[in-house]
Design an enzyme around this catalytic site. Sequence first.
Site, mmCIF file in Angstrom:
data_model
loop_
_atom_site.group_PDB
_atom_site.id
_atom_site.type_symbol
_atom_site.label_atom_id
_atom_site.label_comp_id
_atom_site.label_asym_id
_atom_site.label_seq_id
_atom_site.Cartn_x
_atom_site.Cartn_y
_atom_site.Cartn_z
ATOM 1 N N ASP A 114 0.860 -1.183 0.000
ATOM 2 C CA ASP A 114 0.000 0.000 0.000
ATOM 3 C C ASP A 114 0.894 1.231 0.000
ATOM 4 O O ASP A 114 1.613 1.491 0.974
ATOM 5 C CB ASP A 114 -0.907 -0.016 1.234
ATOM 6 C CG ASP A 114 -1.910 1.132 1.235
ATOM 7 O OD1 ASP A 114 -1.924 1.918 0.259
ATOM 8 O OD2 ASP A 114 -2.675 1.246 2.205
ATOM 9 N N ASP A 143 -3.015 2.396 -6.015
ATOM 10 C CA ASP A 143 -1.844 2.446 -5.134
ATOM 11 C C ASP A 143 -1.749 1.230 -4.211
ATOM 12 O O ASP A 143 -1.013 1.262 -3.223
ATOM 13 C CB ASP A 143 -1.863 3.719 -4.294
ATOM 14 C CG ASP A 143 -3.111 3.834 -3.420
ATOM 15 O OD1 ASP A 143 -4.038 3.028 -3.612
ATOM 16 O OD2 ASP A 143 -3.151 4.721 -2.555
ATOM 17 N N GLU A 144 -2.470 0.156 -4.543
ATOM 18 C CA GLU A 144 -2.422 -1.054 -3.716
ATOM 19 C C GLU A 144 -2.392 -2.297 -4.603
ATOM 20 O O GLU A 144 -3.019 -2.318 -5.666
ATOM 21 C CB GLU A 144 -3.661 -1.163 -2.817
ATOM 22 C CG GLU A 144 -3.778 -0.126 -1.735
ATOM 23 C CD GLU A 144 -5.003 -0.374 -0.881
ATOM 24 O OE1 GLU A 144 -5.054 -1.424 -0.206
ATOM 25 O OE2 GLU A 144 -5.925 0.458 -0.912
#
Length: 420
Positions: A9, A105-106
């Site tokens: 993350d 973003d993960e």
Amino acid sequence: MSRIILHLDMNSYFATMEQQAYPSLRGKPVGVAGKGQNERTVITGASIEAKKFGLYSGISTWEAKRLCPELIIIPADYDRYIFTSKRIFSLLERFTPTVDVFSIDECFLELPNSTDWATAEKMAHQIKKLIQTQIGSWLTCSIGISYGKTLAKLASELQKPDGLVVIRLETFAKMAAVTPVQELCGVGHRIRPRLNQLGITTISELGAAPPKMLIQTFGNHTGSWLHRIGNGLDDDILRSFRDLPQEKSVGHSYTLPRDVNSLEDAKKVLLLLSERVGVRLRRKNLIGRTVSVYIRFNDRTGWGQRKCQKEFVLDGYQIYQAGVQLIQYLPPSRPIRLVAITISDLAKQTETTRPLFETDRRHEQLIKAVDRVNSRYGEFTVHRAVLAKIKSRIFNLPDGRVKRLYLPQVTEVNPFTKRI
């Protein structure tokens, strides 16, 4: 239980990307918004420094400024964020071919079967270092390692920013006894209160709850999942992001700088958005059939309508015409705050789906030629004449100022040539 899953993350991704690009922003509270300073919009990403003031994604800019008067608001650069995400995901494929993207973003990584827990932690440190050396020295990430997706994501949430947490089968019970149930991904604002009413506040209490009670309360699927995850049974399947299906829909929305009462003004915004949707369709070599329009009024209520077209379309003006037909069903006029249009039921354009008649084929060649000009010299270098009137009709404020029209740039990024 023999597999090892890693969840990565990126910390405050949008805002940290801006701090990476502009060193003068580092260490300062930064909020990334869909539009610029003083525009009606929301914060889509807050820096680590800004989050200390209580800022979060989705908060309005005026509320964010109230909580943090020194907040620096930056317009979002989504092309750069997406491009960098792809670079990060490609880097992670050095460790495993199974990189399951969860969001921009993960992502999750399923490590090779031969990997042990000590090696997994070494890989996590290597990934952190690789991102800082290959992507940006200011970027950090939190990594969770476990034997399932849900628990790996939970582990990454337990220590931020720049954390590394491991949840193994033998340590699950100790962690579950002190971790609130809402920390689990999937237990949101609707499920948590109902669990609390049942006297369930921690993950261990969830595991001890009778499965029959959970199934009766939440249904077979959700109730069974809650029982399994409460007892540390986490068996979700991972899929590589390269195996994901194509887009389900393509759309654009825009919150107007000021409310408009004229349906004609709303139609002009609809035309601009439709042209953008058409550009994106053609760049992805897609065609679509179902057109949806959504209008939000100044009282935050909304209205939407959709209709399947007789033929596949890719021209922005055709999409606009379909949208105008839907708008005629709009309820009695109220001040309009937001306009959105989306096309779905997508398919790849092939020779068999191209226009049958020569006139239609020449029109398609024309709009693609316009795309090439705009791609080289800037968006809307060549455009329909009616679009030139949009700013003067809609975006002029009462005091004579003109608001800049902030919309994400529709440009394709070449991953082999573009650099940050």
